[in-house]
Design an enzyme around this catalytic site. Structure first.
Site, mmCIF file in Angstrom:
data_model
loop_
_atom_site.group_PDB
_atom_site.id
_atom_site.type_symbol
_atom_site.label_atom_id
_atom_site.label_comp_id
_atom_site.label_asym_id
_atom_site.label_seq_id
_atom_site.Cartn_x
_atom_site.Cartn_y
_atom_site.Cartn_z
ATOM 1 N N HIS A 1 3.227 5.903 3.818
ATOM 2 C CA HIS A 1 4.299 6.938 3.159
ATOM 3 C C HIS A 1 4.167 8.325 3.876
ATOM 4 O O HIS A 1 5.257 8.855 4.515
ATOM 5 C CB HIS A 1 3.930 7.151 1.759
ATOM 6 C CG HIS A 1 4.351 6.098 0.798
ATOM 7 N ND1 HIS A 1 3.155 5.642 -0.235
ATOM 8 C CD2 HIS A 1 5.486 5.097 0.971
ATOM 9 C CE1 HIS A 1 3.794 4.618 -0.803
ATOM 10 N NE2 HIS A 1 4.935 4.251 -0.117
ATOM 11 N N LYS B 1 8.675 -1.847 -12.102
ATOM 12 C CA LYS B 1 7.261 -1.651 -11.882
ATOM 13 C C LYS B 1 6.743 -0.968 -13.155
ATOM 14 O O LYS B 1 7.085 -0.093 -13.613
ATOM 15 C CB LYS B 1 6.962 -0.962 -10.545
ATOM 16 C CG LYS B 1 7.297 -1.735 -9.246
ATOM 17 C CD LYS B 1 7.141 -1.104 -8.137
ATOM 18 C CE LYS B 1 7.482 -1.425 -6.925
ATOM 19 N NZ LYS B 1 7.743 -0.622 -5.558
ATOM 20 N N ARG C 1 9.065 -1.640 6.593
ATOM 21 C CA ARG C 1 7.908 -2.069 7.332
ATOM 22 C C ARG C 1 8.163 -3.566 7.946
ATOM 23 O O ARG C 1 7.811 -3.393 9.149
ATOM 24 C CB ARG C 1 7.018 -2.335 6.196
ATOM 25 C CG ARG C 1 6.002 -1.234 5.725
ATOM 26 C CD ARG C 1 5.307 -1.449 4.237
ATOM 27 N NE ARG C 1 6.181 -2.001 3.533
ATOM 28 C CZ ARG C 1 6.032 -2.136 2.283
ATOM 29 N NH1 ARG C 1 4.654 -1.840 1.730
ATOM 30 N NH2 ARG C 1 6.669 -2.368 1.306
ATOM 31 N N SER D 1 1.314 0.237 -1.603
ATOM 32 C CA SER D 1 0.605 0.681 -2.538
ATOM 33 C C SER D 1 0.193 -0.207 -3.604
ATOM 34 O O SER D 1 -1.210 -0.002 -3.975
ATOM 35 C CB SER D 1 1.640 1.636 -3.502
ATOM 36 O OG SER D 1 2.196 2.763 -2.954
#
Ligand code: PNS
Length: 163
Positions: free
Chosen positions: A17, A41, A90, A128
């Site tokens: 990040h 989440k 990514r 994460s």
């Protein structure tokens, strides 16, 4: 003055990040990193904690601010008069979801464009969730997150702090 928003869950912020945020800070005059609520989440860190960690980890970037928002990203962009959303990509696996979000956000707020910044190859694998998994299972996370937040993560798992 060109303003960009970098949204995400940042639960917690990773070096991947930080790489995207610092590159965005070179492309735009002002960048607001916004810790959002992702209803899909269950976060480890509260929104306030995520903001605090982000502030610490981006303190070296003078044109970067940190904020939080619970609502639609398209509304947040409108509120801030921002026309650019920056997201990191990514791998191909990110693409479909990000593409869907970009199109939805533009539908909800036609003046907003999503700009994708490709990750540095060294952070391609990093997320994460992976950081939380490694931290929870006793592994070393110092290569994955800014050093100033390592202890905050370890503490969540009842682990001893590093010096
Ligand atoms: O880091 P993440 O979890 O991939 O970030 C996703 C996030 C938080 C940017 C996204 O879920 C979001 O924008 N949530 C806010 C609610 C919203 O605007 N939903 C519609 C987006 S298509």
């Amino acid at each position: 003055m060109k303003l960009a928003i970098c949204p995400g869950s940042f639960d917690p912020v990773t070096l991947g990040h930080i790489n995207i945020i610092s590159r965005a800070s070179k492309m735009f005059d002002r960048v607001i990193v916004v810790a959002m609520v992702n209803k899909d989440k269950q976060p480890l860190f509260s929104q306030e904690e995520r903001v605090e960690l982000l502030k610490r980890a981006t303190a070296f970037l003078p044109n970067v601010e940190v904020d939080s928002f619970d609502g639609l990203l398209a509304d947040y962009a409108r509120e801030k008069n921002a026309t650019v959303i920056v997201k990191g990509l990514r791998a191909l696996s990110d693409f479909e979801y990000e593409f869907q979000m970009a199109l939805t956000n533009r539908k909800l707020n036609p003046s907003v464009e999503t700009v994708f910044v490709t990750t540095n190859a060294e952070y391609m694998y990093l997320s994460s969730s992976l950081v939380k998994q490694v931290a929870g299972l006793g592994g070393d996370i110092s290569e994955f997150v800014p050093s100033c937040i390592v202890n905050d993560i370890l503490k969540k798992y009842g682990r001893n702090e590093t010096k």
